[in-house]
Each structure stands twice: as C-alpha cells, then as structure tokens.
Design a protein around this motif. Structure first.
Motif, PDB file in Angstrom:
ATOM      1  N   GLU A   1     -15.507   3.219  -5.910  1.00 24.87           N
ATOM      2  CA  GLU A   1     -15.871   2.111  -4.842  1.00 24.87           C
ATOM      3  C   GLU A   1     -13.853   1.990  -4.279  1.00 24.87           C
ATOM      4  O   GLU A   1     -12.989   2.722  -5.317  1.00 24.87           O
ATOM      5  CB  GLU A   1     -15.698   0.545  -5.224  1.00 24.87           C
ATOM      6  CG  GLU A   1     -17.172   0.297  -5.288  1.00 24.87           C
ATOM      7  CD  GLU A   1     -17.514   1.156  -4.138  1.00 24.87           C
ATOM      8  OE1 GLU A   1     -17.782   0.961  -2.788  1.00 24.87           O
ATOM      9  OE2 GLU A   1     -19.337   1.081  -4.242  1.00 24.87           O
ATOM     10  N   PRO A   2     -14.112   2.341  -3.290  1.00 25.24           N
ATOM     11  CA  PRO A   2     -12.050   3.181  -2.789  1.00 25.24           C
ATOM     12  C   PRO A   2     -11.773   1.260  -2.970  1.00 25.24           C
ATOM     13  O   PRO A   2     -11.815   0.203  -3.558  1.00 25.24           O
ATOM     14  CB  PRO A   2     -12.197   2.520  -1.107  1.00 25.24           C
ATOM     15  CG  PRO A   2     -13.717   2.323  -0.537  1.00 25.24           C
ATOM     16  CD  PRO A   2     -15.026   1.810  -2.224  1.00 25.24           C
ATOM     17  N   LYS A   3     -10.324   1.228  -3.766  1.00 25.90           N
ATOM     18  CA  LYS A   3      -9.272  -0.311  -4.088  1.00 25.90           C
ATOM     19  C   LYS A   3      -8.701  -0.690  -2.756  1.00 25.90           C
ATOM     20  O   LYS A   3      -8.269   0.192  -1.898  1.00 25.90           O
ATOM     21  CB  LYS A   3      -8.235   0.822  -4.559  1.00 25.90           C
ATOM     22  CG  LYS A   3      -8.678   1.482  -6.372  1.00 25.90           C
ATOM     23  CD  LYS A   3      -7.598   1.439  -7.407  1.00 25.90           C
ATOM     24  CE  LYS A   3      -8.287   2.180  -8.477  1.00 25.90           C
ATOM     25  NZ  LYS A   3      -9.789   2.180  -8.715  1.00 25.90           N
ATOM     26  N   GLU A   4      -8.738  -1.717  -3.095  1.00 29.44           N
ATOM     27  CA  GLU A   4      -8.134  -3.077  -1.748  1.00 29.44           C
ATOM     28  C   GLU A   4      -6.266  -2.264  -1.902  1.00 29.44           C
ATOM     29  O   GLU A   4      -6.000  -2.594  -3.043  1.00 29.44           O
ATOM     30  CB  GLU A   4      -8.140  -3.736  -1.650  1.00 29.44           C
ATOM     31  CG  GLU A   4      -7.953  -4.614  -0.410  1.00 29.44           C
ATOM     32  CD  GLU A   4      -7.762  -6.381  -0.555  1.00 29.44           C
ATOM     33  OE1 GLU A   4      -9.233  -6.940   0.206  1.00 29.44           O
ATOM     34  OE2 GLU A   4      -7.780  -7.212  -1.125  1.00 29.44           O
ATOM     35  N   THR A   5      -5.713  -2.079  -0.521  1.00 31.35           N
ATOM     36  CA  THR A   5      -4.560  -2.344  -0.728  1.00 31.35           C
ATOM     37  C   THR A   5      -4.128  -3.294   0.134  1.00 31.35           C
ATOM     38  O   THR A   5      -3.782  -3.822   1.016  1.00 31.35           O
ATOM     39  CB  THR A   5      -3.626  -0.126  -0.372  1.00 31.35           C
ATOM     40  OG1 THR A   5      -4.414  -0.375   0.777  1.00 31.35           O
ATOM     41  CG2 THR A   5      -3.835   0.929  -1.102  1.00 31.35           C
ATOM     42  N   PHE A   6      -2.408  -3.486  -0.374  1.00 30.64           N
ATOM     43  CA  PHE A   6      -1.151  -4.727   0.868  1.00 30.64           C
ATOM     44  C   PHE A   6      -0.420  -4.162   0.885  1.00 30.64           C
ATOM     45  O   PHE A   6      -0.117  -2.648   1.173  1.00 30.64           O
ATOM     46  CB  PHE A   6      -0.864  -5.247  -0.132  1.00 30.64           C
ATOM     47  CG  PHE A   6      -0.842  -6.531   0.419  1.00 30.64           C
ATOM     48  CD1 PHE A   6      -1.499  -7.254   0.881  1.00 30.64           C
ATOM     49  CD2 PHE A   6       0.795  -6.509  -0.217  1.00 30.64           C
ATOM     50  CE1 PHE A   6      -0.673  -8.423   1.665  1.00 30.64           C
ATOM     51  CE2 PHE A   6       1.482  -8.032   0.614  1.00 30.64           C
ATOM     52  CZ  PHE A   6       0.956  -9.171   1.716  1.00 30.64           C
ATOM     53  N   SER A   7      -0.585  -3.636   2.578  1.00 23.99           N
ATOM     54  CA  SER A   7       0.570  -3.379   3.520  1.00 23.99           C
ATOM     55  C   SER A   7       1.238  -4.789   3.922  1.00 23.99           C
ATOM     56  O   SER A   7       0.606  -5.826   4.232  1.00 23.99           O
ATOM     57  CB  SER A   7       0.509  -2.435   4.092  1.00 23.99           C
ATOM     58  OG  SER A   7      -0.490  -2.737   5.151  1.00 23.99           O
ATOM     59  N   VAL A   8       2.709  -4.238   4.002  1.00 21.63           N
ATOM     60  CA  VAL A   8       3.675  -5.170   5.661  1.00 21.63           C
ATOM     61  C   VAL A   8       4.482  -4.241   6.115  1.00 21.63           C
ATOM     62  O   VAL A   8       4.777  -3.563   5.603  1.00 21.63           O
ATOM     63  CB  VAL A   8       4.834  -6.138   4.212  1.00 21.63           C
ATOM     64  CG1 VAL A   8       5.859  -6.586   4.528  1.00 21.63           C
ATOM     65  CG2 VAL A   8       4.167  -6.740   3.090  1.00 21.63           C
ATOM     66  N   THR A   9       3.939  -5.108   7.511  1.00 19.59           N
ATOM     67  CA  THR A   9       5.104  -4.445   8.782  1.00 19.59           C
ATOM     68  C   THR A   9       5.233  -5.022   8.742  1.00 19.59           C
ATOM     69  O   THR A   9       4.991  -6.352   9.832  1.00 19.59           O
ATOM     70  CB  THR A   9       3.331  -3.468   9.340  1.00 19.59           C
ATOM     71  OG1 THR A   9       2.715  -3.145   8.494  1.00 19.59           O
ATOM     72  CG2 THR A   9       3.579  -2.720  10.102  1.00 19.59           C
TER      73      THR A   9
END
Length: 172
Positions: free
Chosen positions: A152-160
C-alpha cells in the motif's frame, strides 16, 4: 534542530511562513552557488584549453616520431612497448567491433534466428500488468502465486508556504 510544539493555529501559521522564508533563502543560496560554480568552471576551462591543445600536438608529434622509428623501438616488432628516459609508448590493438547495416538489420536477424545460438531473448515480469491484475481482478489467478503482493502506498506530509517571495536579501 529544536523540537517545537505549537499550541494554536497562529503559531503554526507563523512556522509555515518561516519555512517559506527559509526555502526562499535556500533557493537564493543555491542560485549563488550555481553561478559561482559555472564561473569557476569557465575559468578552469579557459586555463585548461591551451594546455589541452599543447598536449594534443605533442602526442601527435610523439606518435609520428615513434611510427617512423617503430621497427627500431620495438626490436623489429618483438615488443609492443618502447621505453624512454621520461616514460614509455605502447601500441595496442583494440577489439574487433561488429558492424550491422541498419538497413539490413531485420533480414540479418531473421537469418540469425534460423541458425540458432546467435540471438537472445529477454523475459521479465510485467510489473504494471501484474499490479493491475492483483488490484482490479478479485478472482485473479495471480493471487495464488506465493511471493506476489501489493504494498500500500505510504502517506506523505508536505508544507507549502504561500507568499514566500524570492526577494533579494542583502545579508546572503
């Protein structure tokens, strides 16, 4: 790196703004570095060019001399190397290279297939097709093959950050 904890949205928003400012500073630093590297490379190439030209001329002259004197230098072909006080020269035959006329390649391939042993076939798993079958087809026979699974794809976190302008800073 300090572990910072936020207690409200305002503090988190200020941190996001700071992230934007840091990223803008890093982009400016990277641009400055890229320009400095390009300038240094141009300077080095400018200094190296006359030396490269001189070297090429000397190598050509040494090769011409050694070609004229090859019999003597190699003891009538008994050696492939000639020693000088300051170094040595050597003659080496490269490997033969197979050339295939591109206009005849298909015909050549057909003839070689008939002779056997002169062609090769590569077989590989079509990962895209296997993934599609495993995820879309509930009754896929591939589900019974040991060693195949879907990660399963891993969740990523980003800050924009928004509004982080790339305005020049005098201290960078």
């Amino acid at each position: 790196m300090s572990a910072t904890t936020f207690t409200d949205d305002t503090a988190c928003a200020e941190a996001i703004a700071r992230i934007g400012a840091i990223r803008a500073d890093l982009a400016r630093i990277e641009t400055t570095k890229t320009k400095a590297v390009a300038k240094a490379a141009a300077t080095a190439e400018e200094k190296a060019s006359p030396l490269q030209e001189e070297e090429a001329g000397l190598v050509a002259a040494v090769e011409a001399y050694c070609a004229r004197e090859r019999k003597r230098l190699t003891d009538n072909g008994k050696s492939k190397t000639a020693e000088f006080k300051t170094g040595k020269v050597a003659w080496r035959k490269g490997q033969a290279k197979l050339l295939i006329d591109p206009t005849l390649e298909d015909k050549i391939l057909d003839r070689l297939k008939k002779l056997q042993g002169f062609t090769k076939t590569t077989v590989a798993i079509d990962k895209s097709a296997v993934k599609t079958s495993l995820t879309d087809d509930k009754a896929s026979p591939l589900k019974r093959i040991k060693g195949l699974s879907i990660e399963e794809p891993k969740e990523t976190f980003s800050v924009t950050p928004t509004g982080a302008e790339l305005t020049p800073r005098k201290d960078l």
